[in-house]
Write an enzyme that holds these catalytic residues in place. Structure first.
Site, PDB file in Angstrom:
ATOM      1  N   ASP A 239       0.856  -1.187   0.000  1.00  0.00           N
ATOM      2  CA  ASP A 239       0.000   0.000   0.000  1.00  0.00           C
ATOM      3  C   ASP A 239       0.893   1.239   0.000  1.00  0.00           C
ATOM      4  OD1 ASP A 239      -1.771  -2.110   0.628  1.00  0.00           O
ATOM      5  OD2 ASP A 239      -3.078  -0.770   1.770  1.00  0.00           O
TER       6      ASP A 239
ATOM      7  N   LYS B 194     -10.459   0.270  -2.620  1.00  0.00           N
ATOM      8  CA  LYS B 194     -10.418   0.086  -1.174  1.00  0.00           C
ATOM      9  C   LYS B 194     -10.743   1.393  -0.453  1.00  0.00           C
ATOM     10  CE  LYS B 194      -7.307  -1.151   2.651  1.00  0.00           C
ATOM     11  NZ  LYS B 194      -5.950  -1.628   3.017  1.00  0.00           N
TER      12      LYS B 194
ATOM     13  N   LYS C 230      -7.130   3.417  -3.525  1.00  0.00           N
ATOM     14  CA  LYS C 230      -7.553   3.422  -2.126  1.00  0.00           C
ATOM     15  C   LYS C 230      -7.767   4.856  -1.669  1.00  0.00           C
ATOM     16  CE  LYS C 230      -5.615   2.091   2.412  1.00  0.00           C
ATOM     17  NZ  LYS C 230      -4.489   1.394   3.067  1.00  0.00           N
TER      18      LYS C 230
END
Length: 337
Positions: A169, A273, A237
């Protein structure tokens, strides 16, 4: 509010483009000016329509057997996360045990999708999760600020991958993005994507975090989404969970529309996400309805949709127990994170 895909992506692929989707967005990153033209040529977001659609979908109700299915689906989509300075190997092992078996009293409860930690604890998580099917995710690239030189970001990523992370991430440099240095952000994502490669031709999946609460509006969120996808992101995300404004249904809808339109334009499917602020089963149901109504069944899987919401898990487990037993069990009947 549904958007329309950009009318005409430029005609010929660039050698620098990363990934099959980016390769079909020909010429987008040939120069800073070309990338700027593309991003600012995307359709603007109708904020009023966006909020109205998100609110309308948020009123949908899921009952009985459909609710039981949705709860298990939501559990299976959670990235169970600990990202604190006081994290220890013991805390990570405890979190991994919970990810493998969220409800110790009910082996039918599904495992979570992943456990997310700092790179120096990725090896601990890898050892604790081996054979479980639960992924190891590690934050990298100077999380949560994204403010570091490229060599530092690449070393951070390489450390995570070498330690056994299945997913990385990364967080974009919002200062660079907001200053209009789009090509710098694009090329950083490309470089981090390349650093996710492992021997043997496999690679960790790359999730790109925008920190949408700091991007200054929905048009910028849409631009950041297309920039990241074109650069090779596997997931986009919303947030780090470390600022005041994190995921919201409206901003998540912008990301959902972006991945829908990107697949229509390129044939490449990208995951989404939302992270931060999603705490209750009711919240999770709203997001699943958004996914279903905007993208359909293709994205209703942990492979394509995740929740960055550790506190959500206990509420889902309590609601699951209520459906099974007819009684609310309360927080003392689920394990503490």
């Amino acid at each position: 509010m549904p958007s329309t895909p950009p009318a005409a992506p430029p005609p010929a692929p660039t050698a620098a483009a990363a990934g099959p989707g980016a390769a079909r967005l020909a010429g987008v990153a040939a120069s800073d000016a070309a990338l700027r033209r593309f991003l600012h040529g995307l359709p603007g977001v109708d904020a009023v329509g966006l909020h109205a659609r998100a609110a309308a979908l948020g009123t949908r109700s899921i009952k009985t057997s459909a609710k039981a299915y949705a709860i298990d689906l939501a559990i299976s989509m959670i990235d169970l996360t600990t990202l604190e300075g006081a994290d220890t190997p013991g805390k990570v092992r405890s979190l991994c045990a919970k990810a493998r078996r969220p409800d110790p009293g009910d082996p039918t409860a599904p495992s979570t999708a992943a456990v997310c930690v700092y790179p120096d604890l990725a090896a601990t998580a890898r050892a604790a999760l081996t054979g479980s099917g639960v992924k190891v995710a590690a934050v990298a690239t100077a999380f949560p600020s994204g403010r570091a030189g490229l060599p530092v970001k690449l070393a951070d990523t390489a450390e995570a991958v070498a330690a056994g992370a299945d997913e990385v991430d990364m967080v974009i440099d919002r200062g660079a993005f907001l200053s209009g240095r789009y090509l710098e952000v694009f090329e950083t994502i490309q470089a981090v994507k390349a650093a996710c490669a492992r021997p043997g031709g496999t690679a960790a999946h790359l999730k790109v975090i925008f920190e949408t609460g700091e991007l200054g509006g929905y048009d910028n969120v849409r631009r950041a989404s297309w920039l990241a996808m074109a650069a090779g992101a596997d997931f986009i995300k919303t947030s780090t969970g470390k600022v005041a404004v994190n995921a919201t249904p409206a901003v998540t809808l912008v990301l959902l529309e972006a991945v829908r339109d990107f697949r229509a334009a390129t044939g490449t499917q990208i995951g989404v996400k939302p992270a931060g602020g999603i705490r209750t089963t009711k919240d999770a149901m709203k997001y699943l309805v958004l996914v279903n109504e905007t993208l359909g069944d293709d994205w209703l899987s942990p492979d394509w949709f995740r929740f960055g919401a550790s506190s959500l898990l206990n509420d889902l487990l309590m609601q699951r127990q209520k459906l099974t037993t007819g009684r609310y069990s309360g927080p003392d009947y689920v394990t503490v994170d």
